[in-house]
Design an enzyme around this catalytic site. Structure first.
Site, PDB file in Angstrom:
ATOM      1  N   PHE A 248      26.459   3.946   3.943  1.00 13.13           N
ATOM      2  CA  PHE A 248      25.590   5.044   4.593  1.00 13.13           C
ATOM      3  C   PHE A 248      25.819   5.232   5.963  1.00 13.13           C
ATOM      4  O   PHE A 248      24.995   5.567   6.694  1.00 13.13           O
ATOM      5  CB  PHE A 248      24.183   5.125   4.186  1.00 13.13           C
ATOM      6  CG  PHE A 248      24.044   5.139   2.540  1.00 13.13           C
ATOM      7  CD1 PHE A 248      24.439   6.238   1.895  1.00 13.13           C
ATOM      8  CD2 PHE A 248      23.389   4.218   2.094  1.00 13.13           C
ATOM      9  CE1 PHE A 248      24.337   6.311   0.483  1.00 13.13           C
ATOM     10  CE2 PHE A 248      23.211   4.152   0.576  1.00 13.13           C
ATOM     11  CZ  PHE A 248      23.935   5.066  -0.113  1.00 13.13           C
ATOM     12  N   GLY A 478      32.801   3.696  -1.620  1.00 18.33           N
ATOM     13  CA  GLY A 478      32.207   4.035  -2.756  1.00 18.33           C
ATOM     14  C   GLY A 478      32.344   5.479  -3.198  1.00 18.33           C
ATOM     15  O   GLY A 478      31.973   5.982  -4.299  1.00 18.33           O
ATOM     16  N   THR A 479      32.894   6.155  -2.254  1.00 14.07           N
ATOM     17  CA  THR A 479      33.256   7.587  -2.312  1.00 14.07           C
ATOM     18  C   THR A 479      34.401   7.830  -3.344  1.00 14.07           C
ATOM     19  O   THR A 479      34.270   9.182  -3.716  1.00 14.07           O
ATOM     20  CB  THR A 479      33.501   8.218  -0.850  1.00 14.07           C
ATOM     21  OG1 THR A 479      34.475   7.264  -0.557  1.00 14.07           O
ATOM     22  CG2 THR A 479      32.136   8.082   0.069  1.00 14.07           C
ATOM     23  N   LYS A 648      34.999  15.420  -9.285  1.00 14.43           N
ATOM     24  CA  LYS A 648      34.146  14.436 -10.078  1.00 14.43           C
ATOM     25  C   LYS A 648      33.643  13.673  -8.917  1.00 14.43           C
ATOM     26  O   LYS A 648      32.142  13.426  -8.517  1.00 14.43           O
ATOM     27  CB  LYS A 648      34.591  13.694 -11.072  1.00 14.43           C
ATOM     28  CG  LYS A 648      33.552  12.606 -11.675  1.00 14.43           C
ATOM     29  CD  LYS A 648      33.964  11.832 -12.895  1.00 14.43           C
ATOM     30  CE  LYS A 648      33.985  12.680 -14.126  1.00 14.43           C
ATOM     31  NZ  LYS A 648      34.374  11.909 -15.109  1.00 14.43           N
ATOM     32  N   THR A 649      34.456  12.871  -8.099  1.00 17.42           N
ATOM     33  CA  THR A 649      33.961  12.085  -7.141  1.00 17.42           C
ATOM     34  C   THR A 649      33.173  13.082  -5.852  1.00 17.42           C
ATOM     35  O   THR A 649      32.165  12.486  -5.278  1.00 17.42           O
ATOM     36  CB  THR A 649      34.979  11.228  -6.416  1.00 17.42           C
ATOM     37  OG1 THR A 649      35.989  12.065  -5.832  1.00 17.42           O
ATOM     38  CG2 THR A 649      35.374  10.292  -7.344  1.00 17.42           C
ATOM     39  N   GLN A 653      29.383  12.762  -4.503  1.00 17.87           N
ATOM     40  CA  GLN A 653      28.838  12.679  -3.030  1.00 17.87           C
ATOM     41  C   GLN A 653      27.753  13.694  -3.107  1.00 17.87           C
ATOM     42  O   GLN A 653      26.698  13.414  -2.267  1.00 17.87           O
ATOM     43  CB  GLN A 653      30.169  12.955  -2.157  1.00 17.87           C
ATOM     44  CG  GLN A 653      31.032  11.906  -2.177  1.00 17.87           C
ATOM     45  CD  GLN A 653      30.281  10.585  -1.683  1.00 17.87           C
ATOM     46  OE1 GLN A 653      29.786  10.587  -0.584  1.00 17.87           O
ATOM     47  NE2 GLN A 653      30.347   9.639  -2.253  1.00 17.87           N
ATOM     48  N   GLY A 717      36.316  16.836   3.661  1.00 16.59           N
ATOM     49  CA  GLY A 717      35.520  15.806   3.481  1.00 16.59           C
ATOM     50  C   GLY A 717      34.046  15.914   3.435  1.00 16.59           C
ATOM     51  O   GLY A 717      33.741  16.875   3.959  1.00 16.59           O
ATOM     52  N   GLU A 720      28.813  13.722   3.843  1.00 20.64           N
ATOM     53  CA  GLU A 720      27.733  13.638   4.553  1.00 20.64           C
ATOM     54  C   GLU A 720      26.891  14.973   4.482  1.00 20.64           C
ATOM     55  O   GLU A 720      25.715  15.212   4.455  1.00 20.64           O
ATOM     56  CB  GLU A 720      27.849  13.410   6.063  1.00 20.64           C
ATOM     57  CG  GLU A 720      28.317  12.073   6.333  1.00 20.64           C
ATOM     58  CD  GLU A 720      28.768  11.442   7.485  1.00 20.64           C
ATOM     59  OE1 GLU A 720      29.840  11.963   7.828  1.00 20.64           O
ATOM     60  OE2 GLU A 720      28.198  10.762   8.165  1.00 20.64           O
TER      61      GLU A 720
HETATM   62 MO1  MOS Z   1      29.098   7.836   7.945  1.00 21.65          MO
HETATM   63  S1  MOS Z   1      27.115   7.924   9.006  1.00 21.65           S
HETATM   64  O1  MOS Z   1      29.893   8.182   9.369  1.00 21.65           O
HETATM   65  O2  MOS Z   1      28.975   6.448   7.216  1.00 21.65           O
END
Ligand code: MOS
Length: 759
Positions: A248, A478-479, A648-649, A653, A717, A720
């Site tokens: 994280f 883990g992403t 799926k991945t 997220q 991406g 986040e």
């Molecule tokens: Mo993210 S806060 O750039 O792992």
């Protein structure tokens, strides 16, 4: 120029719902995380931490601890720095080849800046012996006044001057003359990263080389920092992070325990393991800093924004100047002629803040999107309509078009999927079907997060056993990074993913990116593609130059590599020869290819565009006033994150981020005791994160428009963006259900009791 035209059509493996290729290793316990590494003669280190929040260490008496069973050494300021040649740590702020989390080296001086700061490290044969001895180390302090105050607008603010982050027009004049206004302050608390896998270092010294087993979101950066810190050449440090139990953001940059473990390993000439425990996770390895944001919005009567002013504070500590960047999305999300974003830092006696999922934008959007909801209420306008009215295809802070912005479609698709048209605007007017006691609240918010691609290298080997190997010095937090690597190699070669081995998590591989800022996927794709194409070229050249091969003597450009076969370009792949046969025939083990891609910063085309992802979050809450119970029951999350490489991945997220958003909205807050400065709820019983029972039904939808500025694959991406907008959408839904506007996260039942009593 709109840039949404796809320039490249990948095979069906791209965008598919492929399972994580590392999944079985993780679910069977075969994956080795940092603390799982054991070596003969390994020593255990346990830190001693400060019991005051500010002051100086008067004395450290380790005599008793040193005599305890199994104890090998107690390292602290006096003996660690005294007469060490070469100096044990050469960590100097700004002096790094990489970026560290905490600017100050561990145990550097006797100054205490926060409760829980490392003051010594005990090393013993067993963990239990080290733990017992750590408790026996006597530290005397000269305490000094300190502050962990959550009010960020007191006198200390003046210490660090106001910083202008973005400015256009004249917000004061526009605000003064506008007919509809919002003028409110919003706060978000300090939040602590709580990945399942805690920080740990296993340090092995084999003179003159270090091998550090780490849980790092950036093995290459970690190597650079440690080389500098420990005073050894980079090639003498290897960082290994095969798997991460998430991070994280807390594992982006090295923390002092890594340097401590390495220095101890060198000093004792034995492997050292140092695990940061859950309590220390709240002290020594970063947190999202507290923010306080003053928002002034003004609009015309028909809902056109005329002024947007954000002035925020975030706390930082006494060793670093960490700006939370709450104005990340403010300058470009909406069209407005007048805008000002200013910020200042406020020092508190807390550990060093560090990026946490969606740093800046996530707390920033809580304020911006809450204020937009308040503006919609003031205008008696639908909150979706207000956003649509102020949408723009130009980044007005840079006067550049967006490379690919579909915020409008996020709002429209989200409204459609959620059933927003059925919303009754009056507060508390909607009931849960079949349960008249329960009030439904519907709220929504927009989301945004930057898009970026860095420089990267990758290596691909096509092997004569019919498999491929792809490697790069990045890591999978883990992403799904492992899986994405295999997908790209498969896409370009036709080799099935089961026959592709992905090697990551080792700084001795060719350099790859930090897993941060949702940039890793966009960054690695072009380098993997380049390496794969170079490897297939090598295989084709081998086919053309090998006597006896079906293609001997043919010009290389008349041949192609498809479905794992080399064939004549004008004929189908089925007529060709499997690449492994060619390699065997040529008596070579592998056809190798190296890949290299530049970052977006050196791409002149990219300079003309503003690159961001967008999204919209729609939230339903259930409010039962009879028992004052609030649940987030349903979320629709629509994400415009470029091309989706693995459905799926990617959905994982967003699902995880939405659950984290429920935690941000309703549960998470690191509390510092005003009397001592100690993190009060530094455990999983008292610091609440959202878990299964807190999780709503979540519908994730990707718009899936490739962003060509990000590269051939057009991926942006999505690590986040899924968290952005969730908390303000919850707060808006709570307002819709209860009539209570909560501007200070997390939303507590106590905040809503007056709605309960009057209902
Ligand atoms: Mo993210 S806060 O750039 O792992």
């Amino acid at each position: 120029m709109p840039t949404d035209t796809p320039v490249f059509t990948p095979t069906a493996i791209i965008g598919s719902e492929l399972n994580r290729i590392d999944g079985p290793l993780k679910t069977t316990g075969a994956a080795q995380y940092a603390a799982d590494f054991h070596f003969p003669g390994m020593v255990h280190g346990v830190p001693v931490t400060s019991t005051v929040a500010a002051g100086t260490i008067r004395s450290i008496d380790a005599a008793k601890a040193e005599k305890m069973p199994g104890v090998l050494a107690v390292l602290h300021h006096d003996n660690l720095y005294a007469g060490a040649t070469p100096p044990l740590f050469r960590m100097a702020p700004g002096g790094h080849g990489g970026r560290t989390s905490e600017a100050r080296p561990p145990l550097e001086d006797t100054t205490i800046r926060y409760w829980g700061q490392y003051v010594a490290l005990v090393l013993a044969e067993t963990y239990e012996q080290a733990l017992a001895a750590a408790e026996a180390v006597q530290v005397a302090y000269d305490p000094a006044p300190f502050s962990v105050s959550t009010k960020l607008d007191d006198a200390q603010t003046a210490e660090l001057p106001l910083h202008t982050e973005s400015k256009r027009g004249d917000v004061e004049a526009a605000f003064a003359s506008a007919p509809v206004k919002v003028d409110q302050t919003y706060t978000t608390p300090a939040e602590t990263h709580n990945p399942m896998e805690m920080h740990a270092t296993v340090a092995v010294w084999n003179a003159p080389r270090f091998t550090l087993y780490e849980t790092s979101q950036g093995v290459v950066n970690h190597q650079h920092v440690m080389a500098e810190t420990l005073g050894v050449p980079r090639e003498n440090i290897q960082i290994i992070t095969r798997f991460l139990g998430s991070g994280f953001g807390g594992k982006l940059f090295p923390w002092p325990h890594s340097a401590l473990a390495a220095a101890a390993a060198r000093q004792l000439n034995r492997p050292v393991k140092l695990s940061v425990n859950r309590k220390q996770m709240f002290q020594n390895v970063g947190h999202r800093p507290r923010t306080q944001q003053h928002m002034k919005l003004a609009a015309t009567l028909d809902g056109k924004l005329v002024s947007l002013h954000q002035d925020y504070r975030n706390h930082t500590n006494f060793g670093d100047d960490i700006r939370e960047n709450c104005g990340e999305a403010t300058p470009f999300l909406y069209s407005t002629p007048n805008l000002l974003v200013t910020s200042a830092l406020v020092r508190r006696n807390v550990g060093t803040p560090t990026p946490m999922r969606g740093p800046g934008a996530v707390p920033g959007l809580f304020a911006l999107e809450s204020a937009m909801d308040e503006l919609a209420v003031a205008l008696k306008m639908d909150p979706v309509a207000l956003r649509l009215k102020n949408d723009t295809l130009t980044d007005e802070s840079q006067n550049k078009p967006f490379s690919s912005r579909h915020y409008k479609e996020c709002l429209e698709v989200g409204a459609e999927k959620f059933g927003w048209a059925k919303r009754q605007a009056a507060i508390g007017s909607m009931r849960k079907p079949g349960d008249d006691e329960v009030i439904l609240g519907w709220g929504m918010a927009g989301a945004s997060w930057g898009a970026f691609r860095g420089a990267c290298q990758a290596s691909v080997a096509l092997l004569n056993d019919g498999t491929a190997r792809v490697s790069c010095g990045t890591q999978d937090v883990g992403t799904g990074t492992y899986t994405v690597f295999a997908q790209v190699v498969s896409d370009r070669t036709g080799i099935p993913v089961e026959r592709i081995r992905v090697v990551l998590g080792d700084s001795s591989l060719v350099p790859g990116p930090t897993s941060g800022g949702s940039t890793a996927t966009a960054t690695v794709l072009p380098a993997i593609a380049d390496a794969t194409d170079n490897a297939t070229k090598t295989a084709i050249a081998t086919a053309a130059s090998t006597p006896g091969s079906a293609f001997h003597g043919k010009p290389a450009d008349s041949l192609a590599f498809t479905e794992g076969r080399i064939h004549v370009k004008t004929q189908p792949a089925a007529t060709g020869v499997p690449f492994e046969e060619i390699l065997k025939q040529a008596q070579v083990q592998a056809a190798n290819g190296e890949g290299n891609s530049a970052g977006i910063g050196s791409d002149p085309k990219a300079r003309n565009f503003s690159t961001h992802s967008f999204g919209a979050q729609f939230v339903e809450v259930e409010w039962d006033p009879g028992i004052a119970r609030l649940r987030v029951s349903r979320v629709v999350s629509v994400i415009d994150g470029g091309r989706i490489i693995n459905a799926k991945t990617a959905a994982n997220q967003i699902l995880g981020a939405v659950v984290m958003g429920v935690g941000m909205g309703l549960l998470e807050e690191t509390l510092y005791m005003p009397q001592t400065g100690q993190p009060l709820n530094s455990n999983f019983a008292d610091y609440m994160v959202a878990t299964n029972p807190d999780s709503p039904r979540i519908d994730v939808h990707f718009l899936d428009y490739p962003d060509p500025i990000l590269g051939e694959y057009g991926a942006r991406g999505i690590g986040e963006i899924g968290l952005a907008g969730v908390a303000p959408a919850i707060a808006s839904a709570v307002y819709h259900a209860t009539g209570i506007r909560v501007r200070n996260l997390p939303i507590r039942i106590e905040d809503l009791l007056s709605a309960s009593l009057t209902a």
